[in-house]
Design an enzyme around this catalytic site. Structure first.
Site, short mmCIF file in Angstrom:
data_model
loop_
_atom_site.label_atom_id
_atom_site.label_comp_id
_atom_site.label_asym_id
_atom_site.label_seq_id
_atom_site.Cartn_x
_atom_site.Cartn_y
_atom_site.Cartn_z
N ASP A 1 0.69 -1.25 -0.03
CA ASP A 1 -0.10 -0.15 -0.09
C ASP A 1 0.72 1.29 0.04
O ASP A 1 2.07 1.27 0.22
CB ASP A 1 -0.91 0.00 1.16
CG ASP A 1 -2.29 -0.89 1.04
OD1 ASP A 1 -2.09 -1.82 -0.09
OD2 ASP A 1 -2.93 -0.64 2.20
N HIS B 1 -5.27 3.02 -4.22
CA HIS B 1 -5.42 3.26 -2.70
C HIS B 1 -5.76 4.71 -2.48
O HIS B 1 -5.68 5.18 -1.45
CB HIS B 1 -3.96 2.97 -1.91
CG HIS B 1 -4.17 2.94 -0.70
ND1 HIS B 1 -5.07 2.34 0.12
CD2 HIS B 1 -3.27 3.44 0.33
CE1 HIS B 1 -4.90 2.19 1.51
NE2 HIS B 1 -3.82 2.71 1.64
N HIS C 1 -5.45 9.63 0.47
CA HIS C 1 -5.54 8.75 1.65
C HIS C 1 -6.72 9.33 2.77
O HIS C 1 -6.49 8.77 3.88
CB HIS C 1 -4.22 8.46 2.13
CG HIS C 1 -3.96 7.36 3.22
ND1 HIS C 1 -4.29 7.19 4.46
CD2 HIS C 1 -3.75 5.81 2.71
CE1 HIS C 1 -4.14 5.80 5.00
NE2 HIS C 1 -3.88 5.17 3.83
N HIS D 1 3.58 -2.02 3.54
CA HIS D 1 3.82 -0.78 2.99
C HIS D 1 5.30 -0.64 2.56
O HIS D 1 6.16 -0.29 3.36
CB HIS D 1 3.38 0.38 3.97
CG HIS D 1 2.02 0.08 4.49
ND1 HIS D 1 1.51 -0.72 5.33
CD2 HIS D 1 0.95 1.06 4.26
CE1 HIS D 1 0.41 -0.65 5.86
NE2 HIS D 1 -0.09 0.40 4.95
#
Length: 258
Positions: free
Chosen positions: A70, A121, A125, A215
């Site tokens: 991510d 994604h 965010h 991540h």
């Protein structure tokens, strides 16, 4: 927790709720901020279309697992791509727009060229469940359009920030042709730069059809990847992208997979 029920002559009987039910409810609420979330496991998707064609790995037979990353690309992504190429491991990248896609467009192109699955994604965010419908669309559409501009292919998967989703997010995802993908394994690498700890957390939680959340923007994550790959290969796992994990079935827009 005890729940007393009054009976004749003042006597009481206590019933204890099962720990399993409480744990499941707590996990769902923590992950999604919703009171209820229907998710579909990969094995269920694979069973829906046994005649469909799929890639070189048949996850109905092989012991498959998916690496997902991510919030990239980042300054660490080139090294991660080198590792994945050397290990011949495909991954699914849920890319972040602002300060990531727009900062490292060459890495987005490289990810696609080397056979990885690219997904959304969101652009900034923001937590989608806190937004108005038009704001949710903007977060998803802008990211999709930029990935398509760079690679020639529009994403079909997305991961909501923090895994927070609801019926409105499902409906807009369906409208945009996106399926939501959560995870079954998390190293919580946003909490630590200890690569050994990240590795242990992943290995402790991994099982067949697992979807691993990492991540690549955090300092401790990419150094942990070779050890994760080697250990899971030694356990007999085959690494696949999320679409390969679902094959010969196919993710449905608006549905949630974990």
């Amino acid at each position: 927790m005890l729940f007393p029920i009054k009976k004749m002559k003042g006597t009481r009987i206590a019933f204890r709720a099962t720990a399993t039910a409480a744990a499941v409810t707590a996990l769902t609420l923590a992950l999604t901020s919703c009171t209820h979330l229907d998710t579909t496991p990969p094995s269920t998707v694979r069973a829906t279309d046994v005649q469909a064609r799929f890639g070189t790995v048949d996850c109905r037979v092989a012991k498959c697992i998916a690496l997902t990353f991510d919030a990239g690309p980042s300054k660490h992504s080139a090294r991660l791509l080198d590792i994945l190429k050397e290990e011949q491991v495909p991954a699914t990248f849920f890319l972040l727009g602002k300060r990531h896609i727009d900062t490292y467009p060459e890495l987005v192109r490289r990810m696609a060229a080397e056979g990885h699955e690219l997904a959304s994604h969101t652009w900034t965010h923001r937590i989608l469940t806190d937004l108005e419908p038009d704001e949710i669309r903007e977060e998803l559409v802008r990211t999709n359009e930029e990935i398509e501009r760079l690679t020639g292919r529009r994403p079909t998967l997305m991961r909501p920030p923090q895994g927070r989703t609801d019926d409105t997010v499902h409906e807009i995802s369906r409208e945009l042709g996106l399926s939501e993908v959560l995870w079954s394994v998390t190293a919580k690498d946003y909490q630590t730069s200890d690569s050994d700890l990240i590795t242990r957390r992943v290995l402790d939680q991994s099982s067949r059809d697992g979807i691993i959340l990492l991540h690549d923007l955090y300092d401790g994550t990419v150094p942990a990847v070779p050890g994760i790959i080697d250990a899971l290969k030694a356990r007999g796992y085959v690494f696949v992208t999320v679409p390969q994990l679902l094959a010969p079935g196919k993710a449905e827009p608006g549905a949630v997979y974990r």
